[in-house]
Write a protein that holds these residues in place. Structure first.
Motif, mmCIF file in Angstrom:
data_model
loop_
_atom_site.group_PDB
_atom_site.id
_atom_site.type_symbol
_atom_site.label_atom_id
_atom_site.label_comp_id
_atom_site.label_asym_id
_atom_site.label_seq_id
_atom_site.Cartn_x
_atom_site.Cartn_y
_atom_site.Cartn_z
ATOM 1 N N UNK A 1 0.818 -1.209 0.000
ATOM 2 C CA UNK A 1 0.000 0.000 0.000
ATOM 3 C C UNK A 1 0.859 1.269 0.000
ATOM 4 N N UNK A 2 2.081 1.167 0.510
ATOM 5 C CA UNK A 2 2.992 2.305 0.447
ATOM 6 C C UNK A 2 3.341 2.639 -0.999
ATOM 7 N N UNK A 3 3.675 1.616 -1.789
ATOM 8 C CA UNK A 3 4.022 1.836 -3.197
ATOM 9 C C UNK A 3 2.834 2.407 -3.966
ATOM 10 N N UNK A 4 1.651 1.869 -3.691
ATOM 11 C CA UNK A 4 0.448 2.362 -4.369
ATOM 12 C C UNK A 4 0.169 3.814 -3.965
ATOM 13 N N UNK A 5 0.328 4.109 -2.677
ATOM 14 C CA UNK A 5 0.088 5.471 -2.202
ATOM 15 C C UNK A 5 1.059 6.469 -2.794
ATOM 16 N N UNK A 6 2.350 6.086 -2.858
ATOM 17 C CA UNK A 6 3.357 6.970 -3.443
ATOM 18 C C UNK A 6 3.048 7.225 -4.912
ATOM 19 N N UNK A 7 2.674 6.163 -5.625
ATOM 20 C CA UNK A 7 2.335 6.315 -7.047
ATOM 21 C C UNK A 7 1.124 7.220 -7.227
ATOM 22 N N UNK A 8 0.118 7.046 -6.370
ATOM 23 C CA UNK A 8 -1.088 7.869 -6.463
ATOM 24 C C UNK A 8 -0.783 9.333 -6.157
ATOM 25 N N UNK A 9 0.045 9.569 -5.136
ATOM 26 C CA UNK A 9 0.408 10.945 -4.787
ATOM 27 C C UNK A 9 1.226 11.596 -5.894
ATOM 28 N N UNK A 10 2.156 10.837 -6.463
ATOM 29 C CA UNK A 10 2.978 11.370 -7.561
ATOM 30 C C UNK A 10 2.115 11.719 -8.766
ATOM 31 N N UNK A 11 1.170 10.841 -9.099
ATOM 32 C CA UNK A 11 0.273 11.098 -10.228
ATOM 33 C C UNK A 11 -0.602 12.320 -9.958
#
Length: 415
Positions: A381-391
């Motif tokens: 979920x950390x990787x998904x969250x970072x990707x979502x925030x970056x996008x």
């Protein structure tokens, strides 16, 4: 050496992020303007930029081709600083010395703003955590809030001969001092902010509330075994902070007394008197929805929805504020500034620019909260969250650059 780098890393990354976004935005504006037959210099000098550089060149009440009384609507902090920076260039006969000086002031202010946002965000994050923040976390927060500021709709103003960058930089550093309860420094910074924009009223309000809070704390602790000093600095801060604002309003009102004073000139020239939001409601009734796709109509829609979204942001931040997740010292000036803008009349097309300050102060703590929540994740979920925030930040920049370009180049009226 390593420790010094760790301390400086958030500010270095914030400055680099600011510079990259600023350069990218100017390149986009230049290319976009070239397609419309407009030069970058002319675009940067539009509207209030011409007023501010005119005051820097000629002084108040003497701007060529302008109503002399209307010049007092612009506070002296920015044009005075531009005049000081331009003086050496003029001595050596540098062409366009005033514009060059104005760009130097705006760019320097933007860099200081980026550093201030990094410091403010780290301080807000530290208040949410009982343990020291890691360097990686600090860098992530610094980059995110810098992107929020310099990728925002109408953030092109930070790079123009406008007072936005200077005023916001003074504000952010004043809030840093306020959160650290360094009231003398906060009062001095608000004093200079009050010489830069009328919106400093919101900062004086925060200083007054802070003084009342400190006085209440003193009253509760007085007579107990808890040692506490009388909050003299906190009580002096709003007096010091309001000095610049009051002094300029008094000077401007005296020199425009034949026209009714400063606020009468504001109302006569721009219709910007406080009207309890009647002008805002009237505008929203007629310009919130439209099927037309011409450039001016799109500008009207941007104006309308910026007001609606900022009002929604004020409401959305109430819950984390009441739960103690947002510092009221940062929230209050943003909401107060939004209330002043939305409650007044004036040039409606300027609303996206005028609301940028309030948007920034309310979004920065929210971004810190989002990153703090991500920091507690250790799985996928950390990787998904970072990707979502970056996008999300990338989309924010795309939206911001498009709005800035459209309002500056394609939109027909002043902002």
């Amino acid at each position: 050496m390593a420790f010094a780098f760790q301390l400086a890393a958030p500010y270095i990354t914030a400055m680099l992020t600011c510079a990259v976004l600023g350069f990218a935005q100017l390149v986009i504006i230049d290319m976009w303007g070239a397609r419309r037959g407009a030069e970058l210099r002319d675009l940067l000098m539009k509207w209030d930029a011409a007023w501010l550089t005119g005051i820097a060149d000629h002084g108040y009440l003497r701007v060529p081709g302008r109503d002399p009384f209307e010049s007092v609507a612009f506070f002296p902090g920015y044009p005075t600083l531009v005049r000081m920076v331009a003086a050496p260039f003029e001595v050596f006969g540098v062409d366009d010395a005033t514009l060059l000086a104005a760009m130097i002031v705006s760019m320097t202010s933007s860099i200081l703003l980026a550093c201030g946002l990094a410091r403010l965000a780290i301080d807000v994050a530290q208040r949410l955590n009982a343990y020291p923040l890691g360097t990686a976390f600090q860098i992530a927060v610094a980059v995110a809030v810098t992107v929020i500021a310099f990728g925002a709709p109408m953030s092109i103003m930070y790079w123009m001969p406008y007072s936005e960058a200077l005023f916001t930089a003074l504000t952010v550093w004043a809030l840093v001092a306020l959160l650290r309860r360094r009231y003398v420094i906060a009062g001095m910074l608000v004093l200079f902010a009050g010489l830069t924009r009328l919106t400093a009223i919101a900062l004086v309000v925060v200083l007054c509330v802070s003084a009342l809070v400190e006085l209440w704390r003193y009253g509760r602790a007085h007579g107990t075994f808890m040692p506490i000093r009388f909050p003299g600095a906190a009580l002096a801060a709003p007096v010091v902070g309001s000095t610049g604002l009051v002094a300029y309003l008094a000077w401007a009102s005296y020199h425009t007394r034949s026209e009714g004073g400063y606020f009468a000139v504001q109302d006569h020239g721009w219709g910007s008197a406080f009207d309890w939001s009647s002008s805002t409601w009237e505008w929203l009734r007629h310009n919130t929805i439209s099927s037309s796709g011409d450039a001016n109509t799109v500008g009207y829609l941007i104006t309308s929805w910026s007001m609606i979204l900022v009002a929604g942001l004020c409401l959305a931040t109430l819950r984390p504020l009441l739960r103690g997740r947002l510092p009221w010292q940062v929230w209050l000036p943003g909401v107060t500034a939004a209330a002043i803008v939305l409650g007044s009349g004036g040039t409606m097309h300027a609303r996206p620019r005028l609301l940028l300050f309030a948007t920034l102060l309310m979004l920065v703590p929210m971004v810190v909260l989002a990153i703090a929540r991500l920091g507690r994740r250790t799985d996928w979920r950390l990787a998904v969250g970072v990707a979502a925030l970056t996008a999300t930040l990338a989309l924010w920049c795309c939206l911001g650059f498009w709005v800035s370009g459209h309002m500056l180049i394609d939109f027909e009226f002043g902002i």
